[in-house]
Design a protein around this motif. Structure first.
Motif, PDB file in Angstrom:
ATOM      1  N   ASP A 159       4.817  -5.769   4.761  1.00  0.00           N
ATOM      2  CA  ASP A 159       4.738  -4.559   3.947  1.00  0.00           C
ATOM      3  C   ASP A 159       4.514  -4.913   2.487  1.00  0.00           C
ATOM      4  N   GLN A 160       4.423  -3.905   1.636  1.00  0.00           N
ATOM      5  CA  GLN A 160       4.167  -4.041   0.205  1.00  0.00           C
ATOM      6  C   GLN A 160       2.923  -4.911  -0.046  1.00  0.00           C
ATOM      7  N   ASN A 165      -8.319   1.611  -4.745  1.00  0.00           N
ATOM      8  CA  ASN A 165      -9.338   2.178  -3.858  1.00  0.00           C
ATOM      9  C   ASN A 165      -9.845   1.157  -2.840  1.00  0.00           C
ATOM     10  N   TYR A 166      -8.938   0.571  -2.075  1.00  0.00           N
ATOM     11  CA  TYR A 166      -9.315  -0.391  -1.043  1.00  0.00           C
ATOM     12  C   TYR A 166     -10.223   0.263  -0.013  1.00  0.00           C
ATOM     13  N   VAL A 167     -11.172  -0.503   0.466  1.00  0.00           N
ATOM     14  CA  VAL A 167     -11.990  -0.074   1.590  1.00  0.00           C
ATOM     15  C   VAL A 167     -11.895  -1.177   2.630  1.00  0.00           C
ATOM     16  N   LYS A 206       1.196   2.562  -4.117  1.00  0.00           N
ATOM     17  CA  LYS A 206       0.855   2.672  -5.543  1.00  0.00           C
ATOM     18  C   LYS A 206      -0.374   1.819  -5.859  1.00  0.00           C
ATOM     19  N   ASN A 207      -0.380   0.559  -5.413  1.00  0.00           N
ATOM     20  CA  ASN A 207      -1.526  -0.316  -5.654  1.00  0.00           C
ATOM     21  C   ASN A 207      -2.733   0.111  -4.829  1.00  0.00           C
ATOM     22  N   SER A 219       2.289  -8.068  -6.326  1.00  0.00           N
ATOM     23  CA  SER A 219       1.078  -8.483  -7.021  1.00  0.00           C
ATOM     24  C   SER A 219       1.359  -9.525  -8.095  1.00  0.00           C
ATOM     25  N   ALA A 220       2.562  -9.506  -8.662  1.00  0.00           N
ATOM     26  CA  ALA A 220       2.919 -10.469  -9.706  1.00  0.00           C
ATOM     27  C   ALA A 220       3.647 -11.693  -9.150  1.00  0.00           C
TER      28      ALA A 220
END
Length: 131
Positions: free
Chosen positions: A125-126, A97-99, A91-92, A31-32
């Motif tokens: 991945d990740q 709360n992805y949909v 973790k992310n 993410s970073a």
């Protein structure tokens, strides 16, 4: 004699601590991290199916952005256009709360693992969902 024993003990401790921190480094935070390239699902598949191996090496283990239509989704993974298997960072995923809905277009950032010849799909991945 005591000085030598203390010196050897301290030296061993320093070597052990250095080895531990070298071997057990934190994982890359996708993410970073800035994506090195952007692809749609067909372009990414073409990169791995061409015969130029140097193209593959440029994106292997790199963070990329991929855009495609979700054709299948499960709790921590999604398949884009029947060709790109993406596993979300748990973790992310739990925090955000992805949909993921089928037949919708998504842009996802993740680490490219490569092409799986057996399943004929690109694996990432990740991953995190870009908004």
């Amino acid at each position: 004699m005591k000085k030598i024993l203390v010196f050897i003990t301290v030296l061993i401790l320093v070597i052990l601590m250095g080895s531990y921190f070298y071997l057990y480094q934190d994982h890359r935070d996708v993410s970073a991290t800035t994506a090195v390239n952007t692809f749609n699902s067909n372009q990414l598949l073409d990169v791995f199916q061409d015969s130029v191996i140097e193209n593959d090496k440029e994106i292997l283990d790199q963070v990329i952005l991929i855009t495609g239509v979700a054709t299948s989704a499960s709790e921590y993974s999604v398949i884009l256009d029947h060709k790109i298997f993406i596993e979300f960072d748990q973790k992310n995923y739990n925090a955000s709360n992805y949909v993921i809905n089928k037949n919708q277009t998504y842009t996802i950032k993740g680490r490219c693992l490569g092409y799986d010849d057996l399943l004929e799909e690109v694996r990432i991945d990740q991953a995190i969902l870009e908004k």
